[in-house]
Enzyme design. Structure first.
Site, PDB file in Angstrom:
ATOM      1  N   ASN A   9       0.975  -1.177   0.028  1.00 37.73           N
ATOM      2  CA  ASN A   9      -0.027  -0.090   0.104  1.00 37.73           C
ATOM      3  C   ASN A   9       0.867   1.136  -0.122  1.00 37.73           C
ATOM      4  OD1 ASN A   9      -1.989   1.969   0.777  1.00 37.73           O
ATOM      5  ND2 ASN A   9      -2.448   1.481   2.601  1.00 37.73           N
ATOM      6  N   LYS A  11       0.301   4.394  -0.418  1.00 35.56           N
ATOM      7  CA  LYS A  11      -0.685   5.226   0.291  1.00 35.56           C
ATOM      8  C   LYS A  11      -0.284   6.647  -0.533  1.00 35.56           C
ATOM      9  CE  LYS A  11       0.019   3.329   4.842  1.00 35.56           C
ATOM     10  NZ  LYS A  11      -0.104   3.350   6.244  1.00 35.56           N
ATOM     11  N   HIS A  93      -9.478   0.722   5.239  1.00 35.26           N
ATOM     12  CA  HIS A  93      -8.338   0.754   5.968  1.00 35.26           C
ATOM     13  C   HIS A  93      -8.579   1.679   7.048  1.00 35.26           C
ATOM     14  CE1 HIS A  93      -4.135   2.369   6.374  1.00 35.26           C
ATOM     15  NE2 HIS A  93      -3.797   1.428   5.764  1.00 35.26           N
ATOM     16  N   GLU A  95      -6.972   4.320   7.891  1.00 35.27           N
ATOM     17  CA  GLU A  95      -6.842   5.848   7.658  1.00 35.27           C
ATOM     18  C   GLU A  95      -8.043   6.272   7.064  1.00 35.27           C
ATOM     19  OE1 GLU A  95      -2.924   5.458   5.548  1.00 35.27           O
ATOM     20  OE2 GLU A  95      -2.042   4.774   7.346  1.00 35.27           O
ATOM     21  N   GLU A 165      -5.223  -5.419  10.595  1.00 31.94           N
ATOM     22  CA  GLU A 165      -4.303  -4.286  10.796  1.00 31.94           C
ATOM     23  C   GLU A 165      -4.482  -3.520  11.995  1.00 31.94           C
ATOM     24  OE1 GLU A 165      -2.247  -2.830   6.722  1.00 31.94           O
ATOM     25  OE2 GLU A 165      -4.354  -1.925   6.978  1.00 31.94           O
ATOM     26  N   GLY A 171       2.223   2.141  10.794  1.00 32.69           N
ATOM     27  CA  GLY A 171       3.213   3.183  10.538  1.00 32.69           C
ATOM     28  C   GLY A 171       4.081   3.682  12.007  1.00 32.69           C
ATOM     29  N   SER A 211       3.367  -2.313  10.437  1.00 33.64           N
ATOM     30  CA  SER A 211       4.811  -2.059  10.604  1.00 33.64           C
ATOM     31  C   SER A 211       5.695  -3.371  10.317  1.00 33.64           C
ATOM     32  CB  SER A 211       5.359  -1.667  12.016  1.00 33.64           C
ATOM     33  OG  SER A 211       4.932  -0.266  12.257  1.00 33.64           O
TER      34      SER A 211
END
Ligand code: PEP
Length: 248
Positions: A9, A11, A93, A95, A165, A171, A211
């Site tokens: 991904n 992003k 996701h 985000e 996730e 991240g 991560s």
């Protein structure tokens, strides 16, 4: 045998030359990775060129709007995603959930729209830190699946990929332990078995994201119920991404 998958991904990162170079590198390297399927999720704007220059590469979109067309300024429709040759879409996701307020009902619509257009949903789920600290992560993730995925028929569910996730690992450089990852993946598989069937639960690939990198991928992918990874930061470097893909 469940499909092993490593997906990157990207992003909102990379510029034109960097994105095209990375896509070409992944495409060339994928011949060396014979036990896992590789997928890249570039920013929209680069996707059509990446697809036409790398016909062998599996390309997905990070986002789309769940309507065929219309007055949705700035959005990309699911039919446009299909039209340019994307094969996968990320849905749910963290985000998108947190920054763009995508709620359960909207995610359900996205899942339906993707399947109606023959795109494979990579459905992301995962708990924030406060939920993990309250030991509520299993209930939380189960509810996410119930709200936006488990309405599907068994035939449609069989076409989906799930990505666990944990939000606190995305991240942050803080990876879930092997025990934490395996316990959640095993639970996700058991809920699929409960709602559908044991057979179906054994067919669905469940990826870990958060991560994941070249140093920890091997131990994570060795878990019985971890079928690969959804990789953010480490997918931006060709060597790291390929090394992760070779970790099975
Ligand atoms: C992601 O955003 O899907 C992700 C897993 O990111 P990272 O690998 O950077 O934690």
């Amino acid at each position: 045998m469940r499909k092993k998958i490593v997906a990157g991904n990207w992003k909102m990162n990379l510029l034109w030359d960097e994105a095209l170079g990375l896509a070409q590198g992944v495409s060339e390297a994928s011949t060396k990775v014979n036990n896992a399927e590789l997928i890249v999720f570039p920013p929209f704007i680069f996707a059509p060129t990446i697809i036409s220059k790398n016909p062998e590469l599996n390309v997905g979109l990070q986002n789309f709007y769940p309507a065929d067309k219309g007055a949705f300024t700035g959005e990309v429709s699911i039919t446009q995603a299909k039209n340019i040759g994307a094969k996968y879409v990320l849905i749910g996701h963290s985000e998108r959930r947190a920054i763009f307020n995508e709620n359960e009902a909207f995610l359900k619509e996205k899942v339906n729209a993707a399947l109606a257009n023959d795109l494979t949903p990579v459905f992301c789920c995962g708990e924030p830190l406060e939920i993990r600290e309250a030991n509520e992560e299993l209930n939380y993730v189960k509810q996410q699946l119930m709200d936006s995925l488990f309405h599907l028929s068994a035939d449609d569910m069989a076409k989906c990929i799930v990505a666990y996730e944990p939000v606190w690992a995305i991240g942050t450089g803080k990876t879930a332990s092997v025990e934490q990852a395996e316990s959640m993946h095993k639970s996700i598989r058991s809920w699929i078995a409960e709602h559908y069937s044991k057979e179906l639960s054994e067919e669905i690939s469940i990826l870990y994201g958060g991560s994941c990198n070249a140093s920890n991928a091997k131990e994570l992918f060795a878990c019985e119920n971890v079928d690969g990874g959804l990789i953010g930061g480490a997918a931006l470097q060709l060597d790291a991404f390929i090394s992760i893909a070779q970790s099975f």
